[in-house]
Motif scaffolding. Structure first.
Motif, PDB file in Angstrom:
ATOM      1  N   LEU A  73      38.400  32.116  39.569  1.00 39.23           N
ATOM      2  CA  LEU A  73      39.400  32.869  38.812  1.00 39.23           C
ATOM      3  C   LEU A  73      40.643  32.024  38.560  1.00 39.23           C
ATOM      4  O   LEU A  73      41.152  31.964  37.440  1.00 39.23           O
ATOM      5  N   LEU A  74      41.115  31.346  39.585  1.00 37.12           N
ATOM      6  CA  LEU A  74      42.306  30.515  39.425  1.00 37.12           C
ATOM      7  C   LEU A  74      42.020  29.301  38.541  1.00 37.12           C
ATOM      8  O   LEU A  74      42.885  28.872  37.781  1.00 37.12           O
ATOM      9  N   ALA A  75      40.815  28.766  38.620  1.00 42.60           N
ATOM     10  CA  ALA A  75      40.451  27.615  37.785  1.00 42.60           C
ATOM     11  C   ALA A  75      40.357  28.021  36.316  1.00 42.60           C
ATOM     12  O   ALA A  75      40.778  27.273  35.434  1.00 42.60           O
ATOM     13  N   GLU A  76      39.825  29.206  36.044  1.00 39.78           N
ATOM     14  CA  GLU A  76      39.688  29.697  34.668  1.00 39.78           C
ATOM     15  C   GLU A  76      41.044  29.930  34.016  1.00 39.78           C
ATOM     16  O   GLU A  76      41.242  29.597  32.860  1.00 39.78           O
ATOM     17  N   GLY A  77      41.946  30.538  34.786  1.00 36.51           N
ATOM     18  CA  GLY A  77      43.239  30.924  34.225  1.00 36.51           C
ATOM     19  C   GLY A  77      44.132  29.749  33.898  1.00 36.51           C
ATOM     20  O   GLY A  77      44.951  29.818  32.990  1.00 36.51           O
ATOM     21  N   GLY A  78      44.001  28.677  34.639  1.00 37.95           N
ATOM     22  CA  GLY A  78      44.825  27.511  34.392  1.00 37.95           C
ATOM     23  C   GLY A  78      46.269  27.667  34.841  1.00 37.95           C
ATOM     24  O   GLY A  78      47.089  26.796  34.609  1.00 37.95           O
ATOM     25  N   HIS A  79      46.595  28.786  35.469  1.00 38.86           N
ATOM     26  CA  HIS A  79      47.954  28.993  35.984  1.00 38.86           C
ATOM     27  C   HIS A  79      47.847  29.753  37.297  1.00 38.86           C
ATOM     28  O   HIS A  79      46.805  30.319  37.635  1.00 38.86           O
ATOM     29  N   GLY A  80      48.916  29.760  38.046  1.00 38.51           N
ATOM     30  CA  GLY A  80      48.911  30.397  39.352  1.00 38.51           C
ATOM     31  C   GLY A  80      49.015  31.910  39.290  1.00 38.51           C
ATOM     32  O   GLY A  80      49.490  32.476  38.312  1.00 38.51           O
ATOM     33  N   LEU A  81      48.546  32.540  40.350  1.00 38.04           N
ATOM     34  CA  LEU A  81      48.619  33.988  40.481  1.00 38.04           C
ATOM     35  C   LEU A  81      49.002  34.348  41.909  1.00 38.04           C
ATOM     36  O   LEU A  81      48.773  33.582  42.834  1.00 38.04           O
ATOM     37  N   ARG A  82      49.531  35.534  42.066  1.00 39.34           N
ATOM     38  CA  ARG A  82      49.807  36.091  43.388  1.00 39.34           C
ATOM     39  C   ARG A  82      48.578  36.874  43.846  1.00 39.34           C
ATOM     40  O   ARG A  82      47.706  37.209  43.050  1.00 39.34           O
ATOM     41  N   ALA A  83      48.519  37.194  45.124  1.00 38.00           N
ATOM     42  CA  ALA A  83      47.365  37.898  45.690  1.00 38.00           C
ATOM     43  C   ALA A  83      47.105  39.225  44.980  1.00 38.00           C
ATOM     44  O   ALA A  83      45.958  39.565  44.695  1.00 38.00           O
ATOM     45  N   GLY A  84      48.142  39.983  44.676  1.00 38.86           N
ATOM     46  CA  GLY A  84      47.973  41.260  43.985  1.00 38.86           C
ATOM     47  C   GLY A  84      47.370  41.087  42.599  1.00 38.86           C
ATOM     48  O   GLY A  84      46.549  41.889  42.158  1.00 38.86           O
ATOM     49  N   GLN A  85      47.762  40.027  41.905  1.00 38.41           N
ATOM     50  CA  GLN A  85      47.222  39.749  40.581  1.00 38.41           C
ATOM     51  C   GLN A  85      45.750  39.338  40.670  1.00 38.41           C
ATOM     52  O   GLN A  85      44.929  39.745  39.845  1.00 38.41           O
ATOM     53  N   VAL A  86      45.427  38.524  41.673  1.00 45.23           N
ATOM     54  CA  VAL A  86      44.038  38.117  41.882  1.00 45.23           C
ATOM     55  C   VAL A  86      43.200  39.352  42.204  1.00 45.23           C
ATOM     56  O   VAL A  86      42.107  39.529  41.666  1.00 45.23           O
ATOM     57  N   ALA A  87      43.714  40.230  43.055  1.00 41.44           N
ATOM     58  CA  ALA A  87      42.992  41.456  43.411  1.00 41.44           C
ATOM     59  C   ALA A  87      42.705  42.289  42.166  1.00 41.44           C
ATOM     60  O   ALA A  87      41.583  42.768  41.977  1.00 41.44           O
ATOM     61  N   ALA A  88      43.694  42.450  41.313  1.00 41.65           N
ATOM     62  CA  ALA A  88      43.508  43.246  40.099  1.00 41.65           C
ATOM     63  C   ALA A  88      42.444  42.622  39.195  1.00 41.65           C
ATOM     64  O   ALA A  88      41.587  43.328  38.661  1.00 41.65           O
ATOM     65  N   GLN A  89      42.468  41.308  39.063  1.00 42.89           N
ATOM     66  CA  GLN A  89      41.500  40.619  38.210  1.00 42.89           C
ATOM     67  C   GLN A  89      40.082  40.685  38.793  1.00 42.89           C
ATOM     68  O   GLN A  89      39.111  40.689  38.048  1.00 42.89           O
ATOM     69  N   LEU A  90      39.986  40.730  40.126  1.00 44.58           N
ATOM     70  CA  LEU A  90      38.675  40.826  40.777  1.00 44.58           C
ATOM     71  C   LEU A  90      38.252  42.279  40.974  1.00 44.58           C
ATOM     72  O   LEU A  90      37.257  42.551  41.637  1.00 44.58           O
ATOM     73  N   ARG A  91      39.033  43.192  40.420  1.00 45.72           N
ATOM     74  CA  ARG A  91      38.768  44.639  40.494  1.00 45.72           C
ATOM     75  C   ARG A  91      38.747  45.169  41.926  1.00 45.72           C
ATOM     76  O   ARG A  91      37.965  46.049  42.275  1.00 45.72           O
ATOM     77  N   ILE A  92      39.629  44.612  42.743  1.00 47.76           N
ATOM     78  CA  ILE A  92      39.853  45.124  44.097  1.00 47.76           C
ATOM     79  C   ILE A  92      40.996  46.118  43.977  1.00 47.76           C
ATOM     80  O   ILE A  92      42.035  45.794  43.400  1.00 47.76           O
ATOM     81  N   PRO A  93      40.830  47.339  44.490  1.00 44.96           N
ATOM     82  CA  PRO A  93      41.886  48.348  44.327  1.00 44.96           C
ATOM     83  C   PRO A  93      43.204  47.892  44.965  1.00 44.96           C
ATOM     84  O   PRO A  93      43.294  47.739  46.178  1.00 44.96           O
ATOM     85  N   THR A  94      44.207  47.678  44.124  1.00 48.48           N
ATOM     86  CA  THR A  94      45.494  47.177  44.624  1.00 48.48           C
ATOM     87  C   THR A  94      46.270  48.255  45.365  1.00 48.48           C
ATOM     88  O   THR A  94      47.243  47.949  46.049  1.00 48.48           O
ATOM     89  N   ILE A  95      45.854  49.492  45.241  1.00 41.01           N
ATOM     90  CA  ILE A  95      46.508  50.587  45.970  1.00 41.01           C
ATOM     91  C   ILE A  95      46.147  50.537  47.451  1.00 41.01           C
ATOM     92  O   ILE A  95      46.887  51.012  48.296  1.00 41.01           O
ATOM     93  N   ASP A  96      44.988  49.938  47.753  1.00 42.62           N
ATOM     94  CA  ASP A  96      44.533  49.790  49.138  1.00 42.62           C
ATOM     95  C   ASP A  96      45.108  48.484  49.691  1.00 42.62           C
ATOM     96  O   ASP A  96      44.549  47.409  49.517  1.00 42.62           O
ATOM     97  N   ARG A  97      46.257  48.581  50.334  1.00 41.83           N
ATOM     98  CA  ARG A  97      46.985  47.401  50.813  1.00 41.83           C
ATOM     99  C   ARG A  97      46.156  46.559  51.779  1.00 41.83           C
ATOM    100  O   ARG A  97      46.282  45.343  51.805  1.00 41.83           O
TER     101      ARG A  97
END
Length: 72
Positions: free
Chosen positions: A17-41
């Motif tokens: 995911l990080l290699a595809e995007g070509g830019h950095g992300l935070r854990a919450g953003q990675v979770a959203a992109q991987l379809r991990i429920p961000t409401i579940d901390r």
């Protein structure tokens, strides 16, 4: 990025995911992109833990702002 194939699937997904995007992300953003429920901390924290392991193993770099990028 061929060596990423040796990673377990969860870790491989993060690196890909990080290699595809070509830019950095935070854990919450990675979770959203991987379809991990961000409401579940606890799931986001688990993902953050995996990302920190990737930093420790030099797959990722963590910027001072908390953004994670592919290690160069």
């Amino acid at each position: 990025m061929d060596a990423a194939i040796a990673l377990p699937q969860d870790y491989h997904d993060i690196v890909a995911l990080l290699a595809e995007g070509g830019h950095g992300l935070r854990a919450g953003q990675v979770a959203a992109q991987l379809r991990i429920p961000t409401i579940d901390r606890s799931k986001v924290e688990g993902l953050r833990s995996k990302m920190k392991r990737l930093v420790a193993r030099c797959w990722l770099d963590q910027q001072p702002s908390g953004v994670l990028v592919i290690a160069e």
